[in-house]
Design an enzyme around this catalytic site. Structure first.
Site, PDB file in Angstrom:
ATOM      1  N   THR A 136       0.812  -1.212   0.000  1.00  0.00           N
ATOM      2  CA  THR A 136       0.000   0.000   0.000  1.00  0.00           C
ATOM      3  C   THR A 136       0.848   1.266   0.000  1.00  0.00           C
ATOM      4  OG1 THR A 136      -1.505   1.251   1.422  1.00  0.00           O
ATOM      5  CG2 THR A 136      -0.103  -0.322   2.518  1.00  0.00           C
ATOM      6  N   ASP A 137       0.241   2.374  -0.431  1.00  0.00           N
ATOM      7  CA  ASP A 137       0.949   3.660  -0.368  1.00  0.00           C
ATOM      8  C   ASP A 137       1.074   4.168   1.075  1.00  0.00           C
ATOM      9  OD1 ASP A 137      -1.714   4.373   0.069  1.00  0.00           O
ATOM     10  OD2 ASP A 137      -1.829   5.829  -1.567  1.00  0.00           O
ATOM     11  N   GLU A 138       0.292   3.580   1.997  1.00  0.00           N
ATOM     12  CA  GLU A 138       0.298   4.083   3.380  1.00  0.00           C
ATOM     13  C   GLU A 138       1.645   3.902   4.071  1.00  0.00           C
ATOM     14  OE1 GLU A 138      -4.358   3.030   4.284  1.00  0.00           O
ATOM     15  OE2 GLU A 138      -2.988   3.401   5.908  1.00  0.00           O
ATOM     16  N   TYR A 162      -1.510  -0.727  11.169  1.00  0.00           N
ATOM     17  CA  TYR A 162      -1.688  -1.374   9.856  1.00  0.00           C
ATOM     18  C   TYR A 162      -0.517  -1.050   8.936  1.00  0.00           C
ATOM     19  CZ  TYR A 162      -3.136  -1.741   4.969  1.00  0.00           C
ATOM     20  OH  TYR A 162      -3.157  -2.014   3.618  1.00  0.00           O
ATOM     21  N   LYS A 166       2.418  -3.454   7.306  1.00  0.00           N
ATOM     22  CA  LYS A 166       2.654  -3.604   5.857  1.00  0.00           C
ATOM     23  C   LYS A 166       4.090  -3.190   5.511  1.00  0.00           C
ATOM     24  CE  LYS A 166       0.170  -4.701   2.995  1.00  0.00           C
ATOM     25  NZ  LYS A 166      -0.248  -6.035   2.456  1.00  0.00           N
TER      26      LYS A 166
HETATM   27  P1  NAD Z   1      -9.579  -7.441   2.423  1.00  0.00           P
HETATM   28  O1  NAD Z   1      -9.553  -7.180   3.884  1.00  0.00           O
HETATM   29  O2  NAD Z   1     -10.828  -7.150   1.652  1.00  0.00           O
HETATM   30  O3  NAD Z   1      -9.218  -8.962   2.132  1.00  0.00           O
HETATM   31  C1  NAD Z   1      -8.218  -9.645   2.819  1.00  0.00           C
HETATM   32  C2  NAD Z   1      -8.365 -11.141   2.543  1.00  0.00           C
HETATM   33  O4  NAD Z   1      -7.302 -11.826   3.209  1.00  0.00           O
HETATM   34  C3  NAD Z   1      -9.673 -11.730   3.070  1.00  0.00           C
HETATM   35  O5  NAD Z   1     -10.240 -12.585   2.109  1.00  0.00           O
HETATM   36  C4  NAD Z   1      -9.229 -12.505   4.303  1.00  0.00           C
HETATM   37  O6  NAD Z   1     -10.065 -13.624   4.601  1.00  0.00           O
HETATM   38  C5  NAD Z   1      -7.831 -12.933   3.918  1.00  0.00           C
HETATM   39  N1  NAD Z   1      -6.985 -13.194   5.093  1.00  0.00           N
HETATM   40  C6  NAD Z   1      -6.829 -12.404   6.185  1.00  0.00           C
HETATM   41  N2  NAD Z   1      -6.001 -13.009   7.069  1.00  0.00           N
HETATM   42  C7  NAD Z   1      -5.621 -14.186   6.502  1.00  0.00           C
HETATM   43  C8  NAD Z   1      -4.754 -15.230   6.910  1.00  0.00           C
HETATM   44  N3  NAD Z   1      -4.135 -15.213   8.099  1.00  0.00           N
HETATM   45  N4  NAD Z   1      -4.574 -16.280   6.086  1.00  0.00           N
HETATM   46  C9  NAD Z   1      -5.204 -16.320   4.863  1.00  0.00           C
HETATM   47  N5  NAD Z   1      -6.044 -15.374   4.435  1.00  0.00           N
HETATM   48  C10 NAD Z   1      -6.246 -14.310   5.244  1.00  0.00           C
HETATM   49  O7  NAD Z   1      -8.349  -6.639   1.839  1.00  0.00           O
HETATM   50  P2  NAD Z   1      -8.173  -5.885   0.437  1.00  0.00           P
HETATM   51  O8  NAD Z   1      -8.677  -4.512   0.561  1.00  0.00           O
HETATM   52  O9  NAD Z   1      -8.653  -6.778  -0.637  1.00  0.00           O
HETATM   53  O10 NAD Z   1      -6.577  -5.799   0.379  1.00  0.00           O
HETATM   54  C11 NAD Z   1      -5.801  -6.856  -0.166  1.00  0.00           C
HETATM   55  C12 NAD Z   1      -4.335  -6.486  -0.087  1.00  0.00           C
HETATM   56  O11 NAD Z   1      -4.111  -5.280  -0.789  1.00  0.00           O
HETATM   57  C13 NAD Z   1      -3.823  -6.248   1.333  1.00  0.00           C
HETATM   58  O12 NAD Z   1      -2.534  -6.777   1.427  1.00  0.00           O
HETATM   59  C14 NAD Z   1      -3.805  -4.725   1.465  1.00  0.00           C
HETATM   60  O13 NAD Z   1      -2.806  -4.319   2.372  1.00  0.00           O
HETATM   61  C15 NAD Z   1      -3.467  -4.317   0.049  1.00  0.00           C
HETATM   62  N6  NAD Z   1      -3.949  -2.999  -0.384  1.00  0.00           N
HETATM   63  C16 NAD Z   1      -5.255  -2.630  -0.206  1.00  0.00           C
HETATM   64  C17 NAD Z   1      -5.702  -1.400  -0.674  1.00  0.00           C
HETATM   65  C18 NAD Z   1      -7.149  -0.969  -0.534  1.00  0.00           C
HETATM   66  O14 NAD Z   1      -7.477   0.168  -0.869  1.00  0.00           O
HETATM   67  N7  NAD Z   1      -8.057  -1.828  -0.100  1.00  0.00           N
HETATM   68  C19 NAD Z   1      -4.814  -0.540  -1.308  1.00  0.00           C
HETATM   69  C20 NAD Z   1      -3.480  -0.939  -1.467  1.00  0.00           C
HETATM   70  C21 NAD Z   1      -3.072  -2.176  -1.007  1.00  0.00           C
HETATM   71  O1  TDX Z   2     -16.337   5.983   8.553  1.00  0.00           O
HETATM   72  C1  TDX Z   2     -15.333   6.504   8.010  1.00  0.00           C
HETATM   73  N1  TDX Z   2     -15.230   7.865   7.956  1.00  0.00           N
HETATM   74  C2  TDX Z   2     -14.165   8.522   7.409  1.00  0.00           C
HETATM   75  O2  TDX Z   2     -14.122   9.764   7.392  1.00  0.00           O
HETATM   76  C3  TDX Z   2     -14.268   5.717   7.430  1.00  0.00           C
HETATM   77  C4  TDX Z   2     -14.327   4.216   7.451  1.00  0.00           C
HETATM   78  C5  TDX Z   2     -13.196   6.381   6.881  1.00  0.00           C
HETATM   79  N2  TDX Z   2     -13.135   7.742   6.887  1.00  0.00           N
HETATM   80  C6  TDX Z   2     -11.953   8.407   6.272  1.00  0.00           C
HETATM   81  C7  TDX Z   2     -10.606   7.921   6.773  1.00  0.00           C
HETATM   82  C8  TDX Z   2      -9.717   8.108   5.550  1.00  0.00           C
HETATM   83  O3  TDX Z   2      -9.234   9.432   5.503  1.00  0.00           O
HETATM   84  O4  TDX Z   2     -11.977   8.090   4.886  1.00  0.00           O
HETATM   85  C9  TDX Z   2     -10.660   7.871   4.368  1.00  0.00           C
HETATM   86  C10 TDX Z   2     -10.575   6.471   3.792  1.00  0.00           C
HETATM   87  O5  TDX Z   2     -10.672   5.561   4.862  1.00  0.00           O
HETATM   88  P1  TDX Z   2     -10.587   3.972   4.649  1.00  0.00           P
HETATM   89  O6  TDX Z   2     -11.593   3.566   3.652  1.00  0.00           O
HETATM   90  O7  TDX Z   2     -10.595   3.334   5.992  1.00  0.00           O
HETATM   91  O8  TDX Z   2      -9.157   3.823   3.932  1.00  0.00           O
HETATM   92  P2  TDX Z   2      -7.669   4.265   4.376  1.00  0.00           P
HETATM   93  O9  TDX Z   2      -7.554   4.436   5.816  1.00  0.00           O
HETATM   94  O10 TDX Z   2      -7.278   5.405   3.489  1.00  0.00           O
HETATM   95  O11 TDX Z   2      -6.861   2.933   3.957  1.00  0.00           O
HETATM   96  C11 TDX Z   2      -7.177   2.259   2.729  1.00  0.00           C
HETATM   97  O12 TDX Z   2      -6.276   2.554   1.701  1.00  0.00           O
HETATM   98  C12 TDX Z   2      -5.038   1.930   1.694  1.00  0.00           C
HETATM   99  C13 TDX Z   2      -7.315   0.755   2.889  1.00  0.00           C
HETATM  100  O13 TDX Z   2      -8.177   0.467   3.950  1.00  0.00           O
HETATM  101  C14 TDX Z   2      -5.999   0.091   3.083  1.00  0.00           C
HETATM  102  O14 TDX Z   2      -6.137  -1.307   3.123  1.00  0.00           O
HETATM  103  C15 TDX Z   2      -5.106   0.443   1.943  1.00  0.00           C
HETATM  104  O15 TDX Z   2      -3.833  -0.050   2.186  1.00  0.00           O
END
Ligand code: NAD
Ligand code: TDX
Length: 362
Positions: A136-138, A162, A166
Site C-alpha cells: 500500500t501507499d500508506e 496497519y 505492511k
Molecule cells: P480485504 O480485507 O478485503 O481482504 C483480505 C483477505 O485476506 C480476506 O479474504 C481474508 O479472509 C484474507 N486473510 C486475512 N487473514 C488471513 C490469513 N491469516 N490467512 C489467509 N487469508 C487471510 O483486503 P483488500 O482490501 O482486498 O486488500 C488486499 C491487499 O491489498 C492487502 O494486502 C492490502 O494491504 C493491500 N492494499 C489494499 C488497498 C485498498 O485500498 N483496499 C490498497 C493498497 C493495497
Molecule cells: O467511517 C469513516 N469515515 C471517514 O471519514 C471511514 C471508514 C473512513 N473515513 C476516512 C478515513 C480516511 O481518511 O476516509 C478515508 C478512507 O478511509 P478507509 O476507507 O478506511 O481507507 P484508508 O484508511 O485510506 O486505507 C485504505 O487505503 C489503503 C485501505 O483500507 C488500506 O487497506 C489500503 O492499504
C-alpha cells in the site's frame, strides 16, 4: 499451464484480481486461492467461477507453515500473488496484534514456502518463478497539501499499526530480494474502490449508510485526501508488473485521482440520488443531512498521493477507468447486489459498527 497461488483471494482486491485474470487468460492458467476466510473473506465474491476446472479454493491460514508448505509440495506453483492481510486501519488501532501476526508473520511464511519450493541446490531459483507482494501507499506516511507525491524512493514513514505491519512485510520481501536474489516484486497501490469491497471502508460504507438512511460518519474535518483507483485497474497493474515489469523492482500504482473525503461523500450522494428510481422511498432521504462529523481517527494521515511514473514508463500501464465512470459502476454494482450487502452486514458487522462508531459520536 501456469499456476497462480493467490492469497486472500476471497477478499475485495483478491476476488477482483481472480475475476480479471480468469477473464483475461481463460483456461490458459490455473488459480489456487488460499484464504483463511476471516470476516473480510467471502466466497460469495467468487460464486460465478467456483465450478471452473482451473480454479481451486483452499481454506488455510497463511501463518500455518505446515499447510502452506504442503500446498507448494502438492502443486507446481509458478506465480504467487500475495494479497492476504488484515487491511483496515481502524481495526489496527483497536487491535494491533493480529496485524503483526497476519501481515508480518504470514508474509514470512509465504516467502519461506516459496523459497523452499523454488530454490535450486546452487542457490539460484527455478526459471520463471515470481512472487508479487501486494502493498500500500500508506507505508510512505502522510503528505501535506503542498508536498508532491510518493515515489518508489520515498523513505518509509508508517503511522498506523496497519501501515507499520505492511511496511515490515515489504522490508521482509526486500530482504529476500537483497539476500537471496529471491524472484519478487513489491507493488504499493493507492486506495482502491469497486465491487465486493467490505463496508468498513469509506466508499461502501457511505453507500450502505445512505441506502439505510443512516448517518455518514466523517472523521475530523473531512478534508483528508486519498488517491482513488478503480480496483480492476489495480488487478491489471499487478498482472503487468509480472508480465512486463523488471524482476526485483518495486512499483507504485495510482491513478492521480486525489479527492478529499467530503468530496467523495458528495459525489456518492449525488450518484445515488440520480440512479434511484423516482418511486423509490429512499430517494428523498438521501441528501446532505446524513453527513455527520465525528471524532477524528487517531494518527489520521492527512494526504496520500502516489506517482505511477515508473509503472507507466517500464510496463506501459495506465488506468482505464476514470473516477466519474468508476464511481458510477461501483454505485450501480452495490444497487444491483443489495443481497450481498445484506449478507455481509448482518451478524458480526452490527457489533463492529456499534463498537467503532458509538464512541466516536458520543
Ligand atoms: P480485504 O480485507 O478485503 O481482504 C483480505 C483477505 O485476506 C480476506 O479474504 C481474508 O479472509 C484474507 N486473510 C486475512 N487473514 C488471513 C490469513 N491469516 N490467512 C489467509 N487469508 C487471510 O483486503 P483488500 O482490501 O482486498 O486488500 C488486499 C491487499 O491489498 C492487502 O494486502 C492490502 O494491504 C493491500 N492494499 C489494499 C488497498 C485498498 O485500498 N483496499 C490498497 C493498497 C493495497
Ligand atoms: O467511517 C469513516 N469515515 C471517514 O471519514 C471511514 C471508514 C473512513 N473515513 C476516512 C478515513 C480516511 O481518511 O476516509 C478515508 C478512507 O478511509 P478507509 O476507507 O478506511 O481507507 P484508508 O484508511 O485510506 O486505507 C485504505 O487505503 C489503503 C485501505 O483500507 C488500506 O487497506 C489500503 O492499504
Amino acid at each position: 499451464m501456469r499456476t497462480y497461488l493467490v492469497t486472500g483471494g476471497a477478499g475485495f482486491i483478491g476476488s477482483n484480481y481472480i475475476h480479471y485474470m480468469l477473464k483475461k487468460y481463460g483456461d490458459e492458467i490455473r488459480v489456487i486461492n488460499v484464504d483463511k476466510l476471516t470476516y473480510a473473506g467471502n466466497l460469495e465474491n467468487l460464486k460465478d467461477i467456483e465450478k471452473r476446472e482451473n480454479y481451486v479454493f483452499i481454506q488455510a491460514d497463511i501463518c500455518d507453515s505446515e499447510k502452506i508448505n504442503h500446498i507448494f509440495e502438492e502443486n507446481e506453483i509458478d506465480r504467487v500473488v500475495h494479497f492476504a492481510a488484515e487491511s483496515h486501519v481502524d481495526r489496527s488501532i483497536t487491535d494491533p496484534e493480529i496485524f503483526v501476526k497476519t501481515n508480518v508473520l504470514g508474509t514470512s511464511v509465504m516467502l519461506n514456502a516459496a523459497k523452499k519450493a523454488w530454490e535450486q541446490p546452487d542457490g539460484t531459483f527455478k526459471k520463471d518463478k515470481k512472487f508479487l507482494h501486494v502493498s500500500t501507499d500508506e507505508v510512505y506516511g502522510s503528505l501535506e497539501n503542498s508536498d508532491e507525491f510518493f515515489y518508489e524512493t520515498t523513505p518509509y514513514d508508517p503511522h498506523s499499526p496497519y501501515s507499520a505491519s505492511k511496511a515490515s512485510s515489504d522490508m521482509l520481501v526486500k530482504s529476500y530480494i537483497d539476500t537471496y536474489r529471491f524472484p519478487a516484486n513489491i507493488t504499493n497501490c493507492s486506495n482502491n474502490y469497486g465491487p465486493y469491497q467490505f463496508p468498513e471502508k469509506l466508499i461502501p460504507l457511505i453507500i450502505n449508510n445512505s441506502l439505510q438512511g443512516k448517518k455518514i460518519p466523517v472523521y475530523g474535518d473531512g478534508k483528508n485526501v486519498r488517491d482513488w483507483l478503480y480496483v480492476e485497474d489495480h488487478a491489471k497493474a499487478i498482472d503487468m508488473v509480472q508480465e512486463k515489469g523488471k524482476l526485483f523492482e518495486k512499483y507504485n500504482i495510482g491513478g492521480h485521482n486525489e479527492k478529499q473525503n467530503i468530496e467523495i461523500i458528495h459525489i456518492i450522494l449525488e450518484t445515488l440520488h440520480n440512479m434511484l428510481p423516482e418511486d423509490d422511498a429512499r430517494k428523498s432521504r438521501i441528501n446532505e443531512s446524513l453527513i455527520t462529523y465525528v471524532t477524528d481517527r487517531k494518527g489520521h494521515d492527512r494526504r496520500y498521493a502516489i506517482s505511477p511514473d515508473k509503472m507507466k514508463k517500464e510496463t506501459g500501464w495506465v488506468p482505464d477507468t476514470m473516477f466519474s465512470e468508476g464511481i458510477r459502476l461501483t454505485v450501480k454494482w452495490y444497487l444491483d447486489h443489495q443481497d450481498w450487502m445484506k449478507n455481509v452486514t448482518s451478524g458480526e458487522y452490527q457489533n463492529y459498527y456499534k463498537k467503532m462508531y458509538d464512541a466516536k459520536t458520543e
